[in-house]
Design a protein around this motif. Structure first.
Motif, PDB file in Angstrom:
ATOM      1  N   HIS A  10      58.235  32.329  36.881  1.00  0.00           N
ATOM      2  CA  HIS A  10      57.124  32.960  36.751  1.00  0.00           C
ATOM      3  C   HIS A  10      56.807  33.992  37.994  1.00  0.00           C
ATOM      4  O   HIS A  10      56.675  33.210  38.976  1.00  0.00           O
ATOM      5  CB  HIS A  10      55.713  32.180  36.453  1.00  0.00           C
ATOM      6  CG  HIS A  10      54.655  32.952  35.759  1.00  0.00           C
ATOM      7  ND1 HIS A  10      54.446  33.706  34.918  1.00  0.00           N
ATOM      8  CD2 HIS A  10      53.264  33.197  36.681  1.00  0.00           C
ATOM      9  CE1 HIS A  10      53.108  34.039  34.990  1.00  0.00           C
ATOM     10  NE2 HIS A  10      52.570  34.004  35.856  1.00  0.00           N
ATOM     11  N   ASP A  12      53.710  35.583  39.484  1.00  0.00           N
ATOM     12  CA  ASP A  12      52.238  35.831  39.421  1.00  0.00           C
ATOM     13  C   ASP A  12      51.688  37.016  40.309  1.00  0.00           C
ATOM     14  O   ASP A  12      51.906  37.222  41.425  1.00  0.00           O
ATOM     15  CB  ASP A  12      51.545  34.407  39.916  1.00  0.00           C
ATOM     16  CG  ASP A  12      50.233  34.411  39.493  1.00  0.00           C
ATOM     17  OD1 ASP A  12      49.749  35.476  38.495  1.00  0.00           O
ATOM     18  OD2 ASP A  12      49.448  33.975  40.390  1.00  0.00           O
ATOM     19  N   LYS A  13      51.024  38.005  39.681  1.00  0.00           N
ATOM     20  CA  LYS A  13      50.364  39.124  40.273  1.00  0.00           C
ATOM     21  C   LYS A  13      49.099  39.082  39.738  1.00  0.00           C
ATOM     22  O   LYS A  13      48.512  39.803  38.702  1.00  0.00           O
ATOM     23  CB  LYS A  13      51.163  40.394  39.879  1.00  0.00           C
ATOM     24  CG  LYS A  13      50.488  41.479  40.698  1.00  0.00           C
ATOM     25  CD  LYS A  13      50.768  41.765  42.114  1.00  0.00           C
ATOM     26  CE  LYS A  13      50.342  42.892  42.499  1.00  0.00           C
ATOM     27  NZ  LYS A  13      50.339  42.970  44.103  1.00  0.00           N
ATOM     28  N   ALA A  14      48.188  38.297  40.408  1.00  0.00           N
ATOM     29  CA  ALA A  14      46.856  38.090  39.944  1.00  0.00           C
ATOM     30  C   ALA A  14      45.896  39.345  40.237  1.00  0.00           C
ATOM     31  O   ALA A  14      45.248  39.755  39.097  1.00  0.00           O
ATOM     32  CB  ALA A  14      46.020  36.992  40.924  1.00  0.00           C
ATOM     33  N   THR A  15      45.895  40.165  41.193  1.00  0.00           N
ATOM     34  CA  THR A  15      45.211  41.381  41.306  1.00  0.00           C
ATOM     35  C   THR A  15      46.027  42.355  42.151  1.00  0.00           C
ATOM     36  O   THR A  15      46.911  41.925  42.697  1.00  0.00           O
ATOM     37  CB  THR A  15      43.895  40.878  42.083  1.00  0.00           C
ATOM     38  OG1 THR A  15      44.257  40.620  43.647  1.00  0.00           O
ATOM     39  CG2 THR A  15      43.193  39.903  41.649  1.00  0.00           C
ATOM     40  N   GLN A  18      46.301  41.129  45.919  1.00  0.00           N
ATOM     41  CA  GLN A  18      47.113  40.198  46.364  1.00  0.00           C
ATOM     42  C   GLN A  18      48.462  40.171  46.086  1.00  0.00           C
ATOM     43  O   GLN A  18      49.211  40.732  45.003  1.00  0.00           O
ATOM     44  CB  GLN A  18      46.488  38.790  45.342  1.00  0.00           C
ATOM     45  CG  GLN A  18      45.297  38.300  45.661  1.00  0.00           C
ATOM     46  CD  GLN A  18      44.636  37.236  44.980  1.00  0.00           C
ATOM     47  OE1 GLN A  18      44.879  37.246  43.707  1.00  0.00           O
ATOM     48  NE2 GLN A  18      44.114  36.017  45.361  1.00  0.00           N
ATOM     49  N   ALA A  20      52.398  39.399  45.213  1.00  0.00           N
ATOM     50  CA  ALA A  20      52.975  38.744  44.023  1.00  0.00           C
ATOM     51  C   ALA A  20      53.440  37.243  44.626  1.00  0.00           C
ATOM     52  O   ALA A  20      54.122  37.142  45.609  1.00  0.00           O
ATOM     53  CB  ALA A  20      54.107  39.432  43.396  1.00  0.00           C
ATOM     54  N   THR A  21      53.460  36.264  43.798  1.00  0.00           N
ATOM     55  CA  THR A  21      54.141  34.886  44.267  1.00  0.00           C
ATOM     56  C   THR A  21      54.967  34.417  43.282  1.00  0.00           C
ATOM     57  O   THR A  21      54.727  34.921  41.934  1.00  0.00           O
ATOM     58  CB  THR A  21      52.877  33.829  44.516  1.00  0.00           C
ATOM     59  OG1 THR A  21      52.276  33.852  43.335  1.00  0.00           O
ATOM     60  CG2 THR A  21      52.176  34.341  45.519  1.00  0.00           C
ATOM     61  N   ARG A  23      56.553  31.300  41.009  1.00  0.00           N
ATOM     62  CA  ARG A  23      56.210  29.834  40.471  1.00  0.00           C
ATOM     63  C   ARG A  23      57.793  29.466  39.714  1.00  0.00           C
ATOM     64  O   ARG A  23      58.246  29.967  38.719  1.00  0.00           O
ATOM     65  CB  ARG A  23      55.322  29.814  39.407  1.00  0.00           C
ATOM     66  CG  ARG A  23      54.971  28.272  39.116  1.00  0.00           C
ATOM     67  CD  ARG A  23      53.868  27.990  38.544  1.00  0.00           C
ATOM     68  NE  ARG A  23      53.271  28.884  37.448  1.00  0.00           N
ATOM     69  CZ  ARG A  23      53.918  28.557  36.184  1.00  0.00           C
ATOM     70  NH1 ARG A  23      54.198  27.301  35.845  1.00  0.00           N
ATOM     71  NH2 ARG A  23      53.325  29.484  35.222  1.00  0.00           N
ATOM     72  N   THR A 105      50.866  43.482  36.837  1.00  0.00           N
ATOM     73  CA  THR A 105      50.619  42.323  35.994  1.00  0.00           C
ATOM     74  C   THR A 105      51.899  41.521  36.294  1.00  0.00           C
ATOM     75  O   THR A 105      52.962  41.689  36.766  1.00  0.00           O
ATOM     76  CB  THR A 105      50.523  42.719  34.538  1.00  0.00           C
ATOM     77  OG1 THR A 105      51.797  43.174  34.141  1.00  0.00           O
ATOM     78  CG2 THR A 105      49.172  43.570  34.375  1.00  0.00           C
ATOM     79  N   SER A 106      51.280  39.976  35.902  1.00  0.00           N
ATOM     80  CA  SER A 106      52.235  38.808  36.083  1.00  0.00           C
ATOM     81  C   SER A 106      53.329  38.855  34.947  1.00  0.00           C
ATOM     82  O   SER A 106      53.026  39.792  34.054  1.00  0.00           O
ATOM     83  CB  SER A 106      51.639  37.862  36.021  1.00  0.00           C
ATOM     84  OG  SER A 106      50.407  37.455  36.927  1.00  0.00           O
ATOM     85  N   HIS A 128      56.550  40.603  30.376  1.00  0.00           N
ATOM     86  CA  HIS A 128      55.130  40.383  30.266  1.00  0.00           C
ATOM     87  C   HIS A 128      54.742  39.881  28.603  1.00  0.00           C
ATOM     88  O   HIS A 128      55.519  40.001  27.775  1.00  0.00           O
ATOM     89  CB  HIS A 128      54.208  41.594  30.662  1.00  0.00           C
ATOM     90  CG  HIS A 128      54.784  42.375  31.876  1.00  0.00           C
ATOM     91  ND1 HIS A 128      54.574  41.919  32.993  1.00  0.00           N
ATOM     92  CD2 HIS A 128      55.252  43.590  31.812  1.00  0.00           C
ATOM     93  CE1 HIS A 128      55.074  42.851  33.861  1.00  0.00           C
ATOM     94  NE2 HIS A 128      55.499  43.625  33.459  1.00  0.00           N
TER      95      HIS A 128
END
Length: 337
Positions: A10, A12-15, A18, A20-21, A23, A105-106, A128
């Motif tokens: 996964h 993750d792109k919260a905003t 921020q 991307a990270t 998981r 988006t994530s 997505h």
């Protein structure tokens, strides 16, 4: 398509502010019919997209990408020095800057190592989710979350067999190159240390031009011309749906069983500069068809791509204007005059 490994990470792109990270999953998914169905749906969605086709650059030509080349990670995996989770984690890490720069988006990174016939492939795609609706056993409306495969904009497929065997190919690697996604496609190629090796759209257009010339040269009857056009489009479209190239010799055999090398020799003798294998471009194929008509002793047949260039239709006066008269017809008209 037997699946050797499948894993889902996964990103993750919260905003938009921020970074991307990742998981990362620790273990691959177990083999199930559901995973098989997911690969089949992913395969269909990927090959419905417009793609760039290319190959890895030599390590010394990769620039910044050579700090941890993708090819080394792949070699370590195939030599069993690294497992599939380690390989796909490394590839996912390379995609994080692309998500930061081009996506908002994530998403879930689907990763498959699978076989199709005798060929082994590695494919990855960032997918997505979308909110939808479902009906439960009590016939009640319930929310349902689905993977939105049709909107996939970041994905690639590598022919592991060709790359590992060192086959002299310029298109063992492909990645999505949708209209409007040029910068993302270029960034992905840079992250992979890859370059385009063949222009699928241009080669497909040239192939269709060669076919048009062949039909004109052979002076085929209208019905026979239509049958050959349908055979070409059916074969090329089927290859595109499977993600396989058009093979010129195979196509030539399909077009004429009595003279299986006639079209192939026409291409070679006229020196169109076509590769022996051409990754088909679906959009170009969809635009190609022949217009035909017969009435009052007049028979007309021409390829649709000529309309608006060498052939014009004046609907107001019901006229068809031919700007470039075929040489053989021109000679006949001169003799008659």
């Amino acid at each position: 398509m037997p699946i050797l490994h499948c894993i889902v990470h996964h990103i993750d792109k919260a905003t938009s502010e921020q970074p991307a990270t990742l998981r990362a999953a620790g273990t691959p998914l177990p083999a199930t019919p559901l995973v098989d169905s997911l690969l089949a749906a992913f395969h269909d969605a990927y090959h419905a997209k417009t793609k760039a086709w290319g190959h890895f650059l030599p390590e010394q030509a990769q620039g910044e990408a050579a700090t941890q080349p993708v090819t080394q990670a792949l070699a370590d995996y195939l030599a069993e020095r690294h497992d599939f989770p380690a390989l796909t984690r490394a590839l996912a890490e390379r995609l994080l800057p692309l998500v930061d720069d081009h996506l908002s988006t994530s998403g879930h990174l689907l990763c498959f190592d699978y076989r199709h016939g005798e060929t082994r492939y590695l494919t990855l795609g960032l997918v997505h989710q979308r909110e939808g609706f479902g009906i439960d056993d009590a016939l009640t409306l319930v929310p349902a979350t689905q993977l939105n495969l049709a909107r996939m904009s970041l994905a690639l497929r590598l022919n592991l067999s060709q790359w590992q065997e060192g086959v002299a190919s310029r298109h063992y690697l492909s990645w999505i190159h949708d209209r409007g996604g040029k910068k993302l496609a270029e960034a992905l190629a840079g992250a992979l240390g890859a370059t385009e090796g063949i222009d699928a759209t241009g080669e497909t257009r040239t192939l269709l031009k060669a076919f048009s010339d062949f039909v004109e040269q052979e002076e085929l009857p209208e019905e026979q011309s239509r049958e050959k056009t349908e055979a070409l489009i059916d074969y090329a479209s089927a290859q595109a749906s499977r993600g396989e190239p058009i093979t010129l010799e195979e196509l030539s055999e399909l077009l004429d069983e009595q003279q299986p090398r006639a079209f192939y020799e026409h291409i070679r003798n006229a020196d169109y500069g076509l590769s022996p294998e051409i990754p088909p471009d679906k959009r170009t194929l969809r635009q190609f068809r022949r217009f035909t008509g017969r009435a009052g002793g007049v028979s007309i047949s021409f390829d649709s791509h000529l309309l608006g260039s060498s052939i014009e239709y004046d609907e107001q006066q019901d006229r068809l204007i031919i700007k470039q008269v075929p040489k053989q017809l021109k000679e006949q008209l001169k003799r008659q005059g």
